[in-house]
Structure formats: C-alpha cells, structure tokens
Design a protein around this motif. Structure first.
Motif, PDB file in Angstrom:
ATOM      1  N   LEU A 225       0.727  -1.246   0.168  1.00 20.87           N
ATOM      2  CA  LEU A 225      -0.020   0.015  -0.114  1.00 20.87           C
ATOM      3  C   LEU A 225       0.677   1.282   0.055  1.00 20.87           C
ATOM      4  O   LEU A 225       2.345   1.461   0.416  1.00 20.87           O
ATOM      5  N   ALA A 226       0.259   2.726  -0.214  1.00 20.46           N
ATOM      6  CA  ALA A 226       0.571   3.857  -0.123  1.00 20.46           C
ATOM      7  C   ALA A 226       0.837   4.977   1.199  1.00 20.46           C
ATOM      8  O   ALA A 226      -0.206   3.936   1.528  1.00 20.46           O
ATOM      9  N   GLU A 245       2.674   6.758 -10.888  1.00 17.79           N
ATOM     10  CA  GLU A 245       1.859   5.817 -12.228  1.00 17.79           C
ATOM     11  C   GLU A 245       0.733   6.508 -11.700  1.00 17.79           C
ATOM     12  O   GLU A 245       0.454   7.308 -11.027  1.00 17.79           O
ATOM     13  N   ARG A 267      -8.859  -6.219  -2.856  1.00 17.80           N
ATOM     14  CA  ARG A 267      -7.995  -6.083  -2.119  1.00 17.80           C
ATOM     15  C   ARG A 267      -8.051  -6.940  -0.502  1.00 17.80           C
ATOM     16  O   ARG A 267      -6.864  -6.281  -0.330  1.00 17.80           O
ATOM     17  N   GLU A 297      -5.549  -2.369 -11.130  1.00 21.01           N
ATOM     18  CA  GLU A 297      -6.623  -1.868 -10.057  1.00 21.01           C
ATOM     19  C   GLU A 297      -8.059  -1.799 -12.198  1.00 21.01           C
ATOM     20  O   GLU A 297      -7.807  -1.557 -12.756  1.00 21.01           O
ATOM     21  N   PHE A 336      -0.346  -2.988 -12.718  1.00 19.58           N
ATOM     22  CA  PHE A 336       0.516  -1.638 -12.538  1.00 19.58           C
ATOM     23  C   PHE A 336       1.738  -3.116 -11.890  1.00 19.58           C
ATOM     24  O   PHE A 336       3.174  -2.115 -11.480  1.00 19.58           O
ATOM     25  N   MET A 398       0.831   8.168  -8.155  1.00 21.11           N
ATOM     26  CA  MET A 398       1.052   6.947  -6.621  1.00 21.11           C
ATOM     27  C   MET A 398       2.675   7.820  -7.770  1.00 21.11           C
ATOM     28  O   MET A 398       2.811   7.903  -9.129  1.00 21.11           O
ATOM     29  N   LYS A 400       5.943   6.400  -7.162  1.00 24.14           N
ATOM     30  CA  LYS A 400       6.797   4.709  -6.516  1.00 24.14           C
ATOM     31  C   LYS A 400       8.296   4.682  -6.400  1.00 24.14           C
ATOM     32  O   LYS A 400       9.067   5.573  -7.635  1.00 24.14           O
ATOM     33  N   ARG A 411       3.283  -0.242   4.232  1.00 22.62           N
ATOM     34  CA  ARG A 411       2.513   0.595   3.947  1.00 22.62           C
ATOM     35  C   ARG A 411       3.005   1.635   4.049  1.00 22.62           C
ATOM     36  O   ARG A 411       3.865   2.756   5.696  1.00 22.62           O
ATOM     37  N   TRP A 415       5.762   3.603  -1.727  1.00 21.31           N
ATOM     38  CA  TRP A 415       4.914   4.008  -2.643  1.00 21.31           C
ATOM     39  C   TRP A 415       4.343   5.197  -2.165  1.00 21.31           C
ATOM     40  O   TRP A 415       4.043   4.518  -0.937  1.00 21.31           O
ATOM     41  N   LYS A 417       1.289   8.174  -2.499  1.00 19.93           N
ATOM     42  CA  LYS A 417      -0.190   9.475  -3.336  1.00 19.93           C
ATOM     43  C   LYS A 417       0.198   9.857  -3.147  1.00 19.93           C
ATOM     44  O   LYS A 417      -0.028  10.306  -2.191  1.00 19.93           O
ATOM     45  N   ARG A 527     -17.450   1.653   1.978  1.00 17.98           N
ATOM     46  CA  ARG A 527     -16.446   1.057   1.871  1.00 17.98           C
ATOM     47  C   ARG A 527     -16.269  -0.537   1.405  1.00 17.98           C
ATOM     48  O   ARG A 527     -15.770  -1.390   2.237  1.00 17.98           O
TER      49      ARG A 527
HETATM   50  P1  AMP Z   1      -5.908   4.259  -1.146  1.00 17.98           P
HETATM   51  O1  AMP Z   1      -7.102   2.601  -1.426  1.00 17.98           O
HETATM   52  O2  AMP Z   1      -6.140   5.216  -0.731  1.00 17.98           O
HETATM   53  O3  AMP Z   1      -4.900   3.714   0.331  1.00 17.98           O
HETATM   54  O4  AMP Z   1      -4.330   3.704  -2.151  1.00 17.98           O
HETATM   55  C1  AMP Z   1      -4.226   2.893  -2.453  1.00 17.98           C
HETATM   56  C2  AMP Z   1      -4.712   1.987  -3.377  1.00 17.98           C
HETATM   57  O5  AMP Z   1      -4.467   2.750  -4.909  1.00 17.98           O
HETATM   58  C3  AMP Z   1      -4.313   1.252  -3.803  1.00 17.98           C
HETATM   59  O6  AMP Z   1      -4.669   0.024  -2.936  1.00 17.98           O
HETATM   60  C4  AMP Z   1      -5.265   0.520  -5.331  1.00 17.98           C
HETATM   61  O7  AMP Z   1      -6.032  -0.080  -5.564  1.00 17.98           O
HETATM   62  C5  AMP Z   1      -5.416   1.743  -5.996  1.00 17.98           C
HETATM   63  N1  AMP Z   1      -4.369   1.957  -7.058  1.00 17.98           N
HETATM   64  C6  AMP Z   1      -4.867   2.889  -8.588  1.00 17.98           C
HETATM   65  N2  AMP Z   1      -3.813   2.924  -9.190  1.00 17.98           N
HETATM   66  C7  AMP Z   1      -2.592   2.636  -8.489  1.00 17.98           C
HETATM   67  C8  AMP Z   1      -1.676   2.333  -8.931  1.00 17.98           C
HETATM   68  N3  AMP Z   1      -1.282   3.178 -10.171  1.00 17.98           N
HETATM   69  N4  AMP Z   1      -0.851   1.696  -8.385  1.00 17.98           N
HETATM   70  C9  AMP Z   1      -1.165   1.083  -6.908  1.00 17.98           C
HETATM   71  N5  AMP Z   1      -2.242   0.973  -6.646  1.00 17.98           N
HETATM   72  C10 AMP Z   1      -3.327   2.017  -7.163  1.00 17.98           C
END
Ligand code: AMP
Length: 552
Positions: A225-226, A245, A267, A297, A336, A398, A400, A411, A415, A417, A527
C-alpha cells in the motif's frame, strides 16, 4: 482433541487484557494441538472458519442460527432473539437458551475438534438456498451436543463475531514463541501465504520447512500500500528513483493464473472471480505465461467516461445479471505490478524489473492495459503528469520507488500517493438512530467509530446529512442484520460496515471517547472493499490532525 479445550483457551484469553499473557496462553496451547487439526484450530482462534480467500464459506446468518436454536430448545425464536438483545451479544443469547434447555435434559456429548472440522466442511459444501434444510440438520446436531459455554463460542465463530482479542499479531507472536522461530521469519512466511493455519503447522515442522513457504498461485498476498505525500517536493525527498503512475480510481485486484485456471482476488483477499466475467475472459487472452500473479486496478466506464468508483464496487458485489450490467458499465483493467512468473517469485526484484517482466508477459488490449507511467525527478514534469491524470478523471498519481522490492501488506514510503481530494477517513458504523418522518424507515443518524491499537472502535462523530436516499436505503439494508441492541430509537451495531467520510477538519474533543471529533462529516460511500480492520486508526486521525495544524 475436544472442543472444550479450545473453549477453555477462549475463556482464558478473554480474562486477560495483557498481550503477553495472551501470547503465552496461545503458545502453550499450540504445543499440544495435534497437527491434523492445527490449521483449523488456528483459524478458529483468529476468528474464522476458512481463510477468506478460499471459496468456502458456511453461509449461516443470524436468522438461520436462531431457527436452529429455537428448534432444538423448543424456545420460540422471538424469545431467543430477546436473549440476544438483552445480552447485546449473539453468543451469550444463544448460551442462555441452551442453558435453559440443559436444565431439563442431561446429555452433554463431547464435541471433538475433528468432528467440528468435518461438520463445517459439510456445511460449506451446501452453498445454495435450497440447502438450508441440510444446514439446519447439521447445526441442530452440533448445538444439541454443545454445553452452554461451547454454544456461546460456536455461535460467535459461525457468525464471525469472535471477540477473544487473539488478533493476527498475537497469534504470530505465539507461533514464534512455541516454535522458537524468530518473529520476523514467521511474519515473512505469513505475508507470503496469508494463512495462519499453514504457518502454525509449518512452524511446528521446523524453520527449514517454514522458510520454504513462498508466493504461490492461488494464495493471495496482502497488497503493498501507499502512504500519502503532502506534496511533490516532500515525495521527492523520500524517493530517490521516482516512477510516477496514474492512480486509478477503482478497485485493486490480484490476478492468479495457473494454466487455464484464473482467480481474481479483491484487496481484502476475497475471491471475486465470478463478479468480473469480461475481465476474466480477456485475461485468458492477455496473460501469456502459464503461471503468473499480477496486480492492477479495475476501473468502470460509463458513456465512454471514467465512472465513479462506486460503480466498480457495485459490480463486485453483484451476483446476478452480471452480463446485463457489464454492458451498461464496462470495465477496464490497468495492470501495474507482477509478483510471480512461471512459479518464480518476483517480489524481491525491483519495481523496474517487475514492470519490465509484466510488460513482456502481457498482450495489451482495449480492456487490459499496463498502467500509464513516467520516470522523472523534475517537479514540473511530475506536476504535468499529475494535472493530466486529474484532468482525465483519475484520482491522482502514485510516486513509487523504482528500485524498491514488493513488500506485501506494507504501507511504507516506497509507494506514495498524491490525491486530488482532501484526505478522507474510512470509519466504521458502530451505532445509529432510526429517523423521523420521511426518514422513519431509515437508520439515519450514524455513529462513526475509529479503530484504536487494540482493535476497539471508539466514537469520533455522528453523521446524519449528506447521504442520498439511495445511500440511506442501502446503508439501512446492510446495517439492520447487524443490530446488537435497540433502545428506543437508538441501536448498537456489530462494527462491520466501513464508510468513507469527508469532513472539514479534525478537532480535539472530550465529547467522544476517541478524543477527536470531525467537523461537518459527510458519508461519501460505503467501502465495500474494506473490512473493519482495514479502516483508519486513531493514529491516522492524529497524523491528519497534526498536518492540518501545519497547513492552517
Ligand atoms: P488508498 O486506497 O488511498 O490507500 O490507495 C491505494 C490504492 O490505490 C491501491 O490499493 C489501489 O487500489 C489503488 N491504485 C490505483 N492506481 C494504482 C497504481 N498505479 N499503483 C498502485 N495502486 C493503485
């Protein structure tokens, strides 16, 4: 081994709040559990019957269980339900019903764990609706043999409402302790397999055996995760070799292919293959290796434009008329990452290497593509990439670390975001109030809970506005079966449903137990892809609170 012995462990776990004591109780127990039931018992301790990524499930809801208990005790269903409401817990309500019955009859059969394991297997084999009679028969047999306290834990297990506090982390601590294998090696094996039972078993067999467990097709890994980056500049400070990305606004999937068999996991590691038939058939043409695990995604399109993320979630939930909807809301998949090819794990390779292997393993098409990317350290170029992504209707970007390995479940700062929207919180609905007037049939004022480090959900705010009629109806439908207790208009709920909440500000507040309150909270969506333990934590709220202090 008898189920009673496991119940004793549950009781001991409940009687202490010390994590160390819990670990020791579990570790002592693991030493005596026979290998043939060890994986099953480990699952029961963690609160599940089958790992959620298997296709197996018991498919027994509260209603069916009430029927069974009423049938075997002769107590009317409404009465059993009353016991449940009075105690605020399904397990205790059912325990009381069985207790009343046992005062009149005397048999107390000994439930063997092996018997329970086989019985759950049989129950899970009866999936469809017409099979209720069979399920009732098996459950009646089980609960007739159970002592009251056994019935309490069986009910909680069946309804997945275990609250012994044997969280994943403590179970891993206990496995490490009983086996003498360092915690980090136990955890590593777990991140690669997502199966606590398997980890317990292999740890018993020895470190050598455990270390052989690796990424395997069919067993989903926890996704990497990011973290949020507050700005491009701060992201560049953290990442030396940045790769950008597009951040697609859809649902994360992990695809596992072995020969002709393809499985798609969400997920939350649930098997969602059947919900995505058009992606599945396209994957068959797209993926060239015989064995591969890749991630991407799934994004929905409506009238040629990117549709809000709820459309994808609706698709993932849908079990019927998928073909009709798939015509109206076509999906695309942007890949990705790639974690395995021809049974060789790639997770220790760099992202750069993984992406190259991904590109050479895929025949891109209109429906399945590789995620757009760009390599640059130039802030102006990154900004352009971000603006284009947002103008195209995506969520952001993202950034990375191109040289980083894949870290399942982490997390971290590899990565990052950058999103276009304000940061939202994913919170759990822990209570509600029935509405008034036009809203009478809806649970309308929702009490939101935020997770603390011990897995409790503490109130952080109430939200009653900003929901569409459609969302109110949907939330009410999902919450009604989760009602634990009802006092006048106020209900207490099993903490299960996660909602994404937007707000103007996080404030310190003595009003709520979490110590925080949200200013003007609005529910954006349910969610569906998150469970209560994927929701945001108090530490997260604190971080946002701190960062907002700096911005304002
Ligand atoms: P978040 O849900 O805000 O923590 O963001 C992470 C999520 O972004 C990941 O679990 C993916 O579902 C989504 N995501 C969309 N585009 C990408 C990408 N290029 N690389 C990684 N995750 C992505």
């Amino acid at each position: 081994m008898l189920y009673k012995e496991l119940v004793d462990v549950y009781e001991k776990l409940t009687s202490t709040s010390s994590k160390l004591e819990k670990r020791d109780i579990l570790s002592d127990f693991f030493l005596v559990v026979p290998e043939d039931v060890l994986p099953f018992v480990t699952g029961l301790l963690a609160g599940y019957v089958f790992p959620k990524w298997t296709e197996k499930e018991l498919g027994i809801g509260p209603k069916l269980l009430l029927r069974v208990i009423s049938k075997i005790t002769g107590i009317p269903e409404e009465k059993v339900e009353e016991y449940v409401y009075d105690s605020g817990d399904f397990g205790e309500g059912i325990e009381k019903a069985i207790e009343l019955k046992k005062q009149q009859t005397f048999f107390d059969l000994k439930i063997e764990i092996k018997y329970l394991m086989d019985l759950f297997e049989k129950v899970s084999a009866y999936g469809g609706k017409g099979s209720q009679d069979k399920k009732i028969k098996y459950l009646s047999e089980l609960f007739s043999a159970a002592s009251p306290v056994e019935a309490r834990y069986l009910a909680r297990t069946i309804l997945e409402q275990m609250r012994t506090g044997a969280a994943e982390g403590i179970i891993l601590d206990a496995i490490s302790k009983f086996s003498g294998i360092p915690r980090k090696d136990v955890e590593k094996a777990y991140l690669l397999t997502n199966d606590l039972g398997l980890i317990a078993l292999y740890s018993k067999k020895g470190q050598d055996k455990l270390s052989k467990l690796t990424v395997t097709v069919g067993r989903p890994l926890k996704p990497m995760l990011a973290q949020i980056a507050s700005s491009i500049d701060s992201a560049l400070k953290d990442i030396e070799e940045p790769e950008m990305e597009v951040k697609y606004d859809g649902a994360r999937i992990q695809v596992h292919k072995s020969g002709d068999a393809i499985k798609i996991f969400s997920r939350r590691l649930e098997n969602i293959t059947e919900a995505l038939p058009e992606i599945l058939s396209e994957l068959k043409i797209t993926l060239m290796p015989v064995n591969i695990i890749c991630e991407g995604e799934v994004v929905a399109y409506k009238d040629g434009k990117i549709a809000p993320f709820q459309y994808v979630l609706r698709r993932l939930r849908r079990k019927y008329q998928i073909s009709e909807v798939s015509e109206k809301i076509p999906l695309k998949l942007f890949l990705f990452d790639c974690l395995l090819i021809e049974n060789k794990s790639l997770i220790d390779l760099t992202l750069k290497e993984r992406r190259e292997l991904l590109i050479s393993s895929i025949k891109q098409s209109e429906i399945i593509k590789i995620a757009d990317n760009k390599i640059s350290r130039e802030p102006s170029e990154i900004k352009d990439f971000y603006n284009k992504a947002v103008n195209d209707g995506h969520e952001g970007i993202m950034i990375k670390d191109y040289l980083s390995q894949y870290q399942p479940g982490a997390r971290g700062k590899k990565w990052l975001k950058i999103k276009r929207t304000l940061e939202t919180l994913d919170l759990v609905i822990i209570g509600a109030e029935w509405g008034e007037g036009r809203r009478k049939k809806w649970l309308s004022s929702l009490l939101l809970g935020i997770r603390d480090d011990d897995g409790n959900f503490l109130p952080i705010g109430k939200v009653a506005t900003g929901l569409s009629d459609e969302l109110f109806t949907e939330i009410t439908e999902q919450l009604t079966p989760l009602i634990l207790e009802e006092k006048g208009k106020t209900v207490t709920l099993v903490p299960k449903i996660v909602v994404e909440v937007l707000y103007d500000e996080i404030q310190h507040s003595p009003k709520y137990e979490s110590g925080f309150a949200l200013r003007f909270p609005r529910v954006l969506q349910i969610r569906e892809d998150k469970g209560p333990y994927d929701s945001d934590t108090i530490s997260r709220a604190y971080e946002i609170y701190e960062s907002q202090e700096k911005t304002f």
